[in-house]
Design a protein around this motif. Sequence first.
Motif, PDB file in Angstrom:
ATOM      1  N   GLN A 260       0.710  -1.304  -0.095  1.00 47.42           N
ATOM      2  CA  GLN A 260       0.046   0.270   0.062  1.00 47.42           C
ATOM      3  C   GLN A 260       0.842   1.241  -0.139  1.00 47.42           C
ATOM      4  O   GLN A 260       0.448   2.321  -0.517  1.00 47.42           O
ATOM      5  CB  GLN A 260      -0.912   0.270   1.234  1.00 47.42           C
ATOM      6  CG  GLN A 260      -2.126  -0.896   1.002  1.00 47.42           C
ATOM      7  CD  GLN A 260      -2.968  -0.514  -0.165  1.00 47.42           C
ATOM      8  OE1 GLN A 260      -3.106   0.596  -0.288  1.00 47.42           O
ATOM      9  NE2 GLN A 260      -3.534  -1.436  -0.864  1.00 47.42           N
TER      10      GLN A 260
ATOM     11  N   ARG B 119      -5.646   1.313   5.300  1.00 44.99           N
ATOM     12  CA  ARG B 119      -6.237   0.951   4.200  1.00 44.99           C
ATOM     13  C   ARG B 119      -6.157  -0.555   4.393  1.00 44.99           C
ATOM     14  O   ARG B 119      -7.103  -1.489   4.000  1.00 44.99           O
ATOM     15  CB  ARG B 119      -5.341   1.220   2.754  1.00 44.99           C
ATOM     16  CG  ARG B 119      -5.580   2.831   2.192  1.00 44.99           C
ATOM     17  CD  ARG B 119      -4.875   2.746   0.939  1.00 44.99           C
ATOM     18  NE  ARG B 119      -4.990   4.173   0.420  1.00 44.99           N
ATOM     19  CZ  ARG B 119      -4.282   4.349  -0.881  1.00 44.99           C
ATOM     20  NH1 ARG B 119      -4.055   3.365  -1.450  1.00 44.99           N
ATOM     21  NH2 ARG B 119      -4.541   5.543  -1.508  1.00 44.99           N
TER      22      ARG B 119
ATOM     23  N   GLY C 147      -9.235  -3.322   4.548  1.00 42.70           N
ATOM     24  CA  GLY C 147      -9.544  -4.192   3.809  1.00 42.70           C
ATOM     25  C   GLY C 147      -9.594  -5.453   4.505  1.00 42.70           C
ATOM     26  O   GLY C 147     -10.482  -6.497   4.378  1.00 42.70           O
TER      27      GLY C 147
ATOM     28  N   SER D  74     -17.073  -9.875   5.508  1.00 41.99           N
ATOM     29  CA  SER D  74     -17.764 -10.486   4.467  1.00 41.99           C
ATOM     30  C   SER D  74     -17.973 -12.062   4.573  1.00 41.99           C
ATOM     31  O   SER D  74     -19.087 -12.594   4.093  1.00 41.99           O
ATOM     32  CB  SER D  74     -17.127 -10.376   3.072  1.00 41.99           C
ATOM     33  OG  SER D  74     -15.998 -10.905   2.815  1.00 41.99           O
TER      34      SER D  74
ATOM     35  N   GLN E 211     -19.983  -7.968 -14.656  1.00 44.03           N
ATOM     36  CA  GLN E 211     -18.922  -6.738 -14.456  1.00 44.03           C
ATOM     37  C   GLN E 211     -17.976  -6.766 -15.458  1.00 44.03           C
ATOM     38  O   GLN E 211     -17.337  -5.616 -15.871  1.00 44.03           O
ATOM     39  CB  GLN E 211     -18.220  -6.698 -13.208  1.00 44.03           C
ATOM     40  CG  GLN E 211     -17.760  -5.654 -12.685  1.00 44.03           C
ATOM     41  CD  GLN E 211     -18.453  -4.218 -12.442  1.00 44.03           C
ATOM     42  OE1 GLN E 211     -19.756  -4.514 -11.997  1.00 44.03           O
ATOM     43  NE2 GLN E 211     -17.992  -3.149 -13.100  1.00 44.03           N
TER      44      GLN E 211
ATOM     45  N   ASP F 206      -9.146  -9.607  -8.722  1.00 43.91           N
ATOM     46  CA  ASP F 206      -9.589  -8.364  -8.114  1.00 43.91           C
ATOM     47  C   ASP F 206     -10.935  -7.850  -8.325  1.00 43.91           C
ATOM     48  O   ASP F 206     -11.370  -7.050  -7.317  1.00 43.91           O
ATOM     49  CB  ASP F 206      -8.410  -7.335  -8.860  1.00 43.91           C
ATOM     50  CG  ASP F 206      -6.985  -7.644  -8.357  1.00 43.91           C
ATOM     51  OD1 ASP F 206      -6.970  -8.359  -7.474  1.00 43.91           O
ATOM     52  OD2 ASP F 206      -5.894  -7.242  -9.395  1.00 43.91           O
ATOM     53  N   ILE F 207     -11.308  -7.865  -9.385  1.00 45.07           N
ATOM     54  CA  ILE F 207     -12.499  -7.480  -9.830  1.00 45.07           C
ATOM     55  C   ILE F 207     -13.746  -8.060  -8.697  1.00 45.07           C
ATOM     56  O   ILE F 207     -14.500  -7.490  -8.003  1.00 45.07           O
ATOM     57  CB  ILE F 207     -13.134  -7.827 -10.958  1.00 45.07           C
ATOM     58  CG1 ILE F 207     -12.394  -6.895 -12.135  1.00 45.07           C
ATOM     59  CG2 ILE F 207     -14.892  -7.461 -11.099  1.00 45.07           C
ATOM     60  CD1 ILE F 207     -12.752  -7.220 -13.492  1.00 45.07           C
TER      61      ILE F 207
ATOM     62  N   ASN G 203     -13.155  -9.528  -5.645  1.00 42.90           N
ATOM     63  CA  ASN G 203     -12.660  -8.788  -4.464  1.00 42.90           C
ATOM     64  C   ASN G 203     -13.551  -7.510  -4.241  1.00 42.90           C
ATOM     65  O   ASN G 203     -13.979  -6.967  -3.220  1.00 42.90           O
ATOM     66  CB  ASN G 203     -11.092  -8.861  -4.087  1.00 42.90           C
ATOM     67  CG  ASN G 203     -10.339 -10.139  -3.927  1.00 42.90           C
ATOM     68  OD1 ASN G 203     -11.149 -10.914  -3.569  1.00 42.90           O
ATOM     69  ND2 ASN G 203      -9.425 -10.230  -4.082  1.00 42.90           N
ATOM     70  N   ARG G 204     -13.152  -6.620  -5.291  1.00 45.73           N
ATOM     71  CA  ARG G 204     -13.686  -5.249  -5.377  1.00 45.73           C
ATOM     72  C   ARG G 204     -15.258  -5.402  -5.042  1.00 45.73           C
ATOM     73  O   ARG G 204     -16.193  -4.673  -4.336  1.00 45.73           O
ATOM     74  CB  ARG G 204     -13.497  -4.439  -6.554  1.00 45.73           C
ATOM     75  CG  ARG G 204     -14.124  -3.112  -6.621  1.00 45.73           C
ATOM     76  CD  ARG G 204     -13.276  -2.209  -5.738  1.00 45.73           C
ATOM     77  NE  ARG G 204     -14.080  -1.938  -4.490  1.00 45.73           N
ATOM     78  CZ  ARG G 204     -13.746  -1.365  -3.541  1.00 45.73           C
ATOM     79  NH1 ARG G 204     -12.420  -0.856  -3.453  1.00 45.73           N
ATOM     80  NH2 ARG G 204     -14.452  -1.021  -2.292  1.00 45.73           N
ATOM     81  N   MET G 205     -16.080  -6.251  -5.887  1.00 49.24           N
ATOM     82  CA  MET G 205     -17.540  -6.409  -5.795  1.00 49.24           C
ATOM     83  C   MET G 205     -17.946  -6.939  -4.379  1.00 49.24           C
ATOM     84  O   MET G 205     -18.713  -6.658  -3.904  1.00 49.24           O
ATOM     85  CB  MET G 205     -17.972  -7.536  -6.992  1.00 49.24           C
ATOM     86  CG  MET G 205     -17.909  -6.769  -8.089  1.00 49.24           C
ATOM     87  SD  MET G 205     -18.220  -8.186  -9.489  1.00 49.24           S
ATOM     88  CE  MET G 205     -19.994  -8.300  -9.209  1.00 49.24           C
TER      89      MET G 205
ATOM     90  N   THR H  83     -16.280  -6.506  -1.574  1.00 49.12           N
ATOM     91  CA  THR H  83     -16.135  -5.238  -0.587  1.00 49.12           C
ATOM     92  C   THR H  83     -17.204  -4.374  -0.708  1.00 49.12           C
ATOM     93  O   THR H  83     -17.919  -3.884   0.165  1.00 49.12           O
ATOM     94  CB  THR H  83     -14.729  -4.601  -1.017  1.00 49.12           C
ATOM     95  OG1 THR H  83     -13.617  -5.433  -0.706  1.00 49.12           O
ATOM     96  CG2 THR H  83     -14.733  -3.191  -0.078  1.00 49.12           C
ATOM     97  N   ASP H  84     -17.717  -3.954  -2.040  1.00 50.63           N
ATOM     98  CA  ASP H  84     -18.693  -3.136  -2.227  1.00 50.63           C
ATOM     99  C   ASP H  84     -20.078  -3.539  -1.556  1.00 50.63           C
ATOM    100  O   ASP H  84     -20.883  -2.798  -0.941  1.00 50.63           O
ATOM    101  CB  ASP H  84     -19.118  -2.709  -3.667  1.00 50.63           C
ATOM    102  CG  ASP H  84     -17.875  -1.929  -4.119  1.00 50.63           C
ATOM    103  OD1 ASP H  84     -17.014  -1.320  -3.441  1.00 50.63           O
ATOM    104  OD2 ASP H  84     -17.832  -1.829  -5.426  1.00 50.63           O
TER     105      ASP H  84
END
Length: 226
Positions: free
Chosen positions: A107, A153, A157, A164, A179, A205-206, A208-210, A212-213
């Motif tokens: 990071q 950060r 995370g 989750s 997506q 990565d996509i 994980n982002r989904m 998280t959202d």
Amino acid sequence: MVSKAGEEFDLKLKFPEDYHAENLAGQDVVFTVKLHKVNELKLPELNDEFAAKCGPFTEMKEVKADIKRELTAQKEREADEKFKDALVGELTEKSKAALPELLVEDQLRSIERDLTQNLMYSGLSLDSYLKTQGFKDKEEWVKKEARPAAEKRVKAGLVLAELSKELKIDASRDEIQEQINFFKQQYGKDKKMLEQFDNPNVHRDIANRMITDKTVAKLVELNTKK
């Protein structure tokens, strides 16, 4: 007051202290300027004719109503984002999660890369930023600003990832593919950019982002129920 084409005048200015050229930073300078052309800005009359040029409107009151809706929506989005940040921040503060140094270092590199790139767009350097922000060197910046941000950060995370799992939140294969298809449409025919979406790491990565959202959305839902 200079107002006619052909006139010359001097402008006494001072370069910013953080100017990228160190030999000019903070220096007084005089620019001799010759006026070649004078333009006058005339604001249009806010009437129905003007409204028709702004979009699918027939009356000025429709334009004003549309502007009001956009401003209201923008304020609501900003309030929603602040609320989300506050919830995640509160959850993170209560967490005792250990921070893997490997993730913190990753990071840190990301923060430095993003900052350097943003400064470059403004014609500035990291050194000039450190100087204007009062840091004696990069090491002090890392200690006082970058590392705390990186740790925050990473902690957020980890906490959201654990939440989750607790809430059994996941992203289905169909959701991930949908997506990916959306992103591909955004990039159009840019072959180089499109190829990256064939990379399994990008898929991960996509996903994980989904997740998280969706987790943040659930967190908001749980804290807004009456």
